[in-house]
Design a protein around this motif. Sequence first.
Motif, mmCIF file in Angstrom:
data_model
loop_
_atom_site.group_PDB
_atom_site.id
_atom_site.type_symbol
_atom_site.label_atom_id
_atom_site.label_comp_id
_atom_site.label_asym_id
_atom_site.label_seq_id
_atom_site.Cartn_x
_atom_site.Cartn_y
_atom_site.Cartn_z
ATOM 1 N N SER A 1 10.378 -3.411 6.226
ATOM 2 C CA SER A 1 9.549 -3.774 7.371
ATOM 3 C C SER A 1 8.191 -4.314 6.934
ATOM 4 C CB SER A 1 9.371 -2.564 8.281
ATOM 5 O OG SER A 1 9.027 -1.431 7.501
ATOM 6 N N LEU A 2 7.594 -3.652 5.939
ATOM 7 C CA LEU A 2 6.262 -4.070 5.506
ATOM 8 C C LEU A 2 6.319 -5.502 4.958
ATOM 9 C CD1 LEU A 2 3.494 -2.450 5.263
ATOM 10 C CD2 LEU A 2 3.904 -2.582 2.838
ATOM 11 N N ALA A 3 7.376 -5.810 4.203
ATOM 12 C CA ALA A 3 7.518 -7.151 3.643
ATOM 13 C C ALA A 3 7.718 -8.173 4.750
ATOM 14 C CB ALA A 3 8.693 -7.189 2.675
ATOM 15 N N PHE B 1 6.678 -7.954 7.898
ATOM 16 C CA PHE B 1 5.393 -8.174 8.565
ATOM 17 C C PHE B 1 4.486 -9.015 7.673
ATOM 18 C CE2 PHE B 1 6.114 -3.950 10.919
ATOM 19 C CZ PHE B 1 6.723 -4.603 11.967
ATOM 20 N N ALA B 2 4.552 -8.762 6.359
ATOM 21 C CA ALA B 2 3.703 -9.512 5.431
ATOM 22 C C ALA B 2 4.100 -10.983 5.399
ATOM 23 C CB ALA B 2 3.797 -8.916 4.025
ATOM 24 N N MET B 3 5.413 -11.256 5.545
ATOM 25 C CA MET B 3 5.840 -12.648 5.516
ATOM 26 C C MET B 3 5.554 -13.341 6.845
ATOM 27 S SD MET B 3 9.246 -12.783 3.180
ATOM 28 C CE MET B 3 10.161 -11.421 3.830
ATOM 29 N N ALA C 1 2.962 -12.348 9.114
ATOM 30 C CA ALA C 1 1.554 -12.308 9.522
ATOM 31 C C ALA C 1 0.778 -13.574 9.151
ATOM 32 C CB ALA C 1 0.879 -11.059 8.948
ATOM 33 N N PRO C 2 0.936 -14.133 7.930
ATOM 34 C CA PRO C 2 0.148 -15.335 7.622
ATOM 35 C C PRO C 2 0.440 -16.478 8.583
ATOM 36 C CG PRO C 2 1.060 -14.420 5.615
ATOM 37 C CD PRO C 2 1.693 -13.677 6.757
ATOM 38 N N PHE C 3 1.617 -16.477 9.218
ATOM 39 C CA PHE C 3 1.968 -17.571 10.116
ATOM 40 C C PHE C 3 1.710 -17.215 11.576
ATOM 41 C CE2 PHE C 3 4.642 -17.822 6.341
ATOM 42 C CZ PHE C 3 4.277 -19.073 5.875
ATOM 43 N N LEU D 1 -2.583 -11.845 13.301
ATOM 44 C CA LEU D 1 -2.668 -10.404 13.561
ATOM 45 C C LEU D 1 -2.518 -10.171 15.054
ATOM 46 C CD1 LEU D 1 -5.622 -9.551 11.153
ATOM 47 C CD2 LEU D 1 -3.173 -9.465 10.723
ATOM 48 N N GLU E 1 0.906 -0.996 12.185
ATOM 49 C CA GLU E 1 -0.506 -0.737 11.918
ATOM 50 C C GLU E 1 -1.056 -1.782 10.957
ATOM 51 O OE1 GLU E 1 -4.132 0.785 10.190
ATOM 52 O OE2 GLU E 1 -2.300 0.355 9.083
ATOM 53 N N LEU E 2 -0.186 -2.264 10.071
ATOM 54 C CA LEU E 2 -0.587 -3.251 9.073
ATOM 55 C C LEU E 2 -1.287 -4.446 9.720
ATOM 56 C CD1 LEU E 2 -0.155 -3.752 5.976
ATOM 57 C CD2 LEU E 2 1.730 -5.221 6.643
ATOM 58 N N VAL E 3 -0.769 -4.901 10.873
ATOM 59 C CA VAL E 3 -1.391 -6.040 11.536
ATOM 60 C C VAL E 3 -2.228 -5.583 12.732
ATOM 61 C CG1 VAL E 3 0.272 -7.749 10.774
ATOM 62 C CG2 VAL E 3 0.722 -6.461 12.833
ATOM 63 N N ILE F 1 -0.961 -21.727 3.196
ATOM 64 C CA ILE F 1 -0.648 -20.340 2.846
ATOM 65 C C ILE F 1 0.500 -20.303 1.849
ATOM 66 C CG2 ILE F 1 0.381 -18.239 3.777
ATOM 67 C CD1 ILE F 1 -1.441 -18.672 6.223
ATOM 68 N N VAL G 1 -0.508 -11.829 0.409
ATOM 69 C CA VAL G 1 0.328 -11.071 1.352
ATOM 70 C C VAL G 1 1.737 -11.649 1.375
ATOM 71 C CG1 VAL G 1 0.687 -10.630 3.802
ATOM 72 C CG2 VAL G 1 -1.569 -10.281 2.817
ATOM 73 N N LEU G 2 1.823 -12.974 1.499
ATOM 74 C CA LEU G 2 3.123 -13.639 1.561
ATOM 75 C C LEU G 2 3.883 -13.429 0.252
ATOM 76 C CD1 LEU G 2 4.991 -15.447 3.206
ATOM 77 C CD2 LEU G 2 3.839 -17.424 2.238
ATOM 78 N N GLY H 1 5.174 -9.908 0.056
ATOM 79 C CA GLY H 1 6.316 -9.757 0.957
ATOM 80 C C GLY H 1 7.580 -10.321 0.342
#
Lengths: 236, 239
Positions: free
Chosen positions: A87-89, A91-93, A95-97, A100, A178-180, B3, B192-193, B196
Amino acid sequence: MPSKVSAIVSAWAAYDPDVDNPWFSWDYLRQNTGTLLAALREHLLLTLAAVAVAAVLAIPLAVLAHRIGSLTGPILGVTGVLYTIPSLALFAMLAPFTGLRPVTVLIGLVLYALLTIVRNTLTGLRQVPAEVVDSARGMGYGPAALLWRIELPLALPGVMTGLRIATVSTVALVTVGELVGFGGLGNLIIGGFNSNFYRAQIMAATLACIGLALALDLALVLLSRAVMPWHRRRTA
Amino acid sequence: MSIIHDSILWLNDPLNWTNPDGILARTGEHLWISAAAVGLGCAVAWPVGVWLGHVGRGGTAVVTMTNLSRAVPTVALLTILPLTVLGFGPPAIILALALFAIPPLLANAYLGVREVDPQVRDAGRGMGLSGWQLLRSVELPLAVPYLANGLRIAAVQVLATATLAAFVNGGGLGMIISRGFGLGLNAGGGQVLAGGLLVALLCLLADGALALVERAALPKALRRTSRRLPHSAADAVAP
């Protein structure tokens, strides 16, 4: 006259971290009812939205996989790969797009719930007895009527199992949001950890989270009894 | 666009790989914490599950525990355990992860022994095998595919959840993601990316590798019959 050692020992015995930082505090609950309820509301809304969207996507996908044999592998494979990504990965993939925003959490949650609902719906559809399908065809049911009036109602136990598992897992997973910044009660759990390990807040939010999961599960059990009265009669 | 470019740039910096808290060190940390958690989970869940399956009791308890465990957020256990006597550091993280590995291991071990054909069990008894011999030379070998399946599910799940240890500064690859978020999405978005992608890649590779292990663990005699297993016994046992 007490020696230095005994003074240190008695001071050590008197020091109890749990007194300063208890696991449970009525004061905390009284003073933060508003915060807790707001977090609970965010948690509930994210869960309901995610499971609803996932169900709308997953049930047709399962029907497709059931009807068209060559699609079963790809559908289960793609949803399986999505499920394997942490899940964290995810959200990490995202979030940049997507930023938040709650939608980032929502997309992640939907992707996770998909596999559970698809797989259980498919199991439900496969358990429909072949004789029943044959006799329905013999009575003149077309493909659409067969699906709506025979297969889907008989697959409902599988669908409901999928919804239950997906809902309970989603409630637990929302906390990772919570991460975002949108993790519902997860915001309070991590927030409590980060602000001097505030145990009362961590515990209250955790229990609220588990309570929410169990309450939603119970609601779904009651719902499935209401929509499948025949199922209860048979199992009772 | 930028990004994606940033993340490629970040991955191309050799220092990001070889630093003391770089990708290689974090991957190693991630793997040993996960392995310890899965090992601990197996040590507890397999004997209990196999024994419960052998005596044929506790099925309801196993199902209830599996279902209940889904409701407990990983994040909560990861934050609560370091605040107990365990203290901060790997033991608390490993215990939290092991607690999440136990339900699939237990459910599969129980189901594996339980699913042994009653006729095979009767034949074993008829040949004069004692309960212990029956377990050792009939039930356990037949349960191996289920044990391997449970191991795969638990290991992949633990590898995935170990990422969350970053929430409590507990190490592992998740730290790369949380550091990136700490810089803000403008400056740290690429990191971050990249983090991930690395975590996702690790889990997919582990899943693939364990699938091969699972296939290799299937006894030769069972391979011919191409018996289909439920993909996850933990999913199949729900009411």
